[in-house]
Design an enzyme around this catalytic site. Structure first.
Site, PDB file in Angstrom:
ATOM      1  N   ASP A  28       0.832  -1.218   0.000  1.00  0.00           N
ATOM      2  CA  ASP A  28       0.000   0.000   0.000  1.00  0.00           C
ATOM      3  C   ASP A  28       0.863   1.264   0.000  1.00  0.00           C
ATOM      4  OD1 ASP A  28      -2.371   1.399  -0.007  1.00  0.00           O
ATOM      5  OD2 ASP A  28      -2.551   1.416   2.180  1.00  0.00           O
ATOM      6  N   HIS A  45       2.196   3.242  -9.114  1.00  0.00           N
ATOM      7  CA  HIS A  45       1.948   1.809  -9.330  1.00  0.00           C
ATOM      8  C   HIS A  45       3.093   1.172 -10.111  1.00  0.00           C
ATOM      9  CE1 HIS A  45      -1.867   2.316  -7.503  1.00  0.00           C
ATOM     10  NE2 HIS A  45      -2.425   2.975  -8.495  1.00  0.00           N
ATOM     11  N   LEU A 139      10.154 -20.963  -4.541  1.00  0.00           N
ATOM     12  CA  LEU A 139       9.316 -19.991  -3.827  1.00  0.00           C
ATOM     13  C   LEU A 139       7.942 -19.987  -4.470  1.00  0.00           C
ATOM     14  CD1 LEU A 139       9.148 -17.381  -1.893  1.00  0.00           C
ATOM     15  CD2 LEU A 139       9.591 -16.070  -3.966  1.00  0.00           C
TER      16      LEU A 139
END
Ligand code: IPE
Ligand code: IPE
Ligand code: MG
Length: 250
Positions: A28, A45, A139
């Site tokens: 965020d 972004h 991962l």
């Protein structure tokens, strides 16, 4: 952020708990990062994707087995169409640019969330990324896209009701483990640690079921400024926490 000191055993030796296996991040603060620089939100972004690349690499380096990131919530449909379009374009770009490298690096990509409302081309990219990387083991990267924690639980409830109606399931068999097997993150362990950047102190509908006992960490930085050091700091603080799970702890 003040964190408790390492717990001290009777022998007076500081002990650290094992590092988390699964870290989840509410990425965020992109918009405010951009605003502080007089840039359009979309630039925030874009920088956020760079931070995501760093986070994935750092997670591999630090030996995490699972990383989940919140990229687009079901509530983010409330944003202006232009911003929604920018976020969707970034997902497309991320998959197109990074998929081959992530695959080479042994990353298994899972895109979790609702397929409702997503265009065919996005759905195609999601399927391609998940299929290509499904056997990777270094991962697991869960990208929560068009994700909502309540929606995830509703989807599990619907599956259960259908199974009951079809006579395949007896309601007495319904338990927590069954719901855990039906949620979108079913093949990941529950997150040990949920980090939120930007200083906001809320979950915003993220991992409501699987995060029931996660340690929460709120960091005072915008997501585009997140780097390996931020992750190390969060993991270090996690290792000094006393997890009790309702018991009396250590
Ligand atoms: C997080 O940054 C990215 C998404 C929610 C998609 P924001 O866009 O929420 O940035 P702020 O919180 O407005 O600064
Ligand atoms: C949460 O951030 C969703 C993502 C990071 C994708 P928001 O910025 O959408 O959350 P609120 O609106 O501050 O609760
Ligand atoms: Mg925000």
């Amino acid at each position: 952020m003040s964190e408790p000191k390492p717990s001290v055993t009777d022998a007076g030796v500081a002990t650290l708990r094992p590092p988390p296996r699964h870290v989840a991040i509410i990425m965020d603060g992109n918009g405010r990062w951009a605003k502080a620089r007089g840039l359009p939100r979309a630039m925030g972004h874009k920088e956020g994707v760079e931070a995501l690349r760093r986070a994935v690499e750092a997670s591999r380096d630090l030996g995490l087995s699972h990383l989940s990131v919140y990229a687009f919530s079901t509530e983010n449909w409330n944003r202006p169409q232009q911003e929604i379009d920018a976020l969707f374009d970034l997902l497309r770009l991320f998959v197109k640019r990074d998929l081959a490298r992530l695959h080479r690096d042994g990353v298994r990509i899972r895109i979790i969330g609702s397929r409702d409302g997503l265009n065919e081309d996005i759905l195609g990219l999601i399927d391609e990324a998940m299929n290509l990387t499904k056997a990777n083991t270094k991962l697991t990267l869960n990208i929560a896209f068009n994700y909502g924690g309540r929606g995830e639980i509703v989807a599990a409830v619907k599956q259960i009701v259908e199974a009951v109606q079809a006579g395949r399931l007896n309601p007495t068999e319904i338990d927590e483990a069954m719901i855990s097997r039906m949620i979108w993150t079913a093949d990941s362990p529950d997150p040990d640690l949920v980090i939120r950047t930007s200083g906001e102190l809320r979950l915003s509908n993220f991992l409501l079921w699987s995060g029931a006992y996660a340690e929460l960490m709120f960091m005072d930085l915008w997501w585009p400024d997140f780097n390996k050091e931020s992750l190390e700091k969060a993991i270090d603080a996690f290792r000094r926490r006393d997890r009790r799970f309702g018991g009396l702890g250590s």
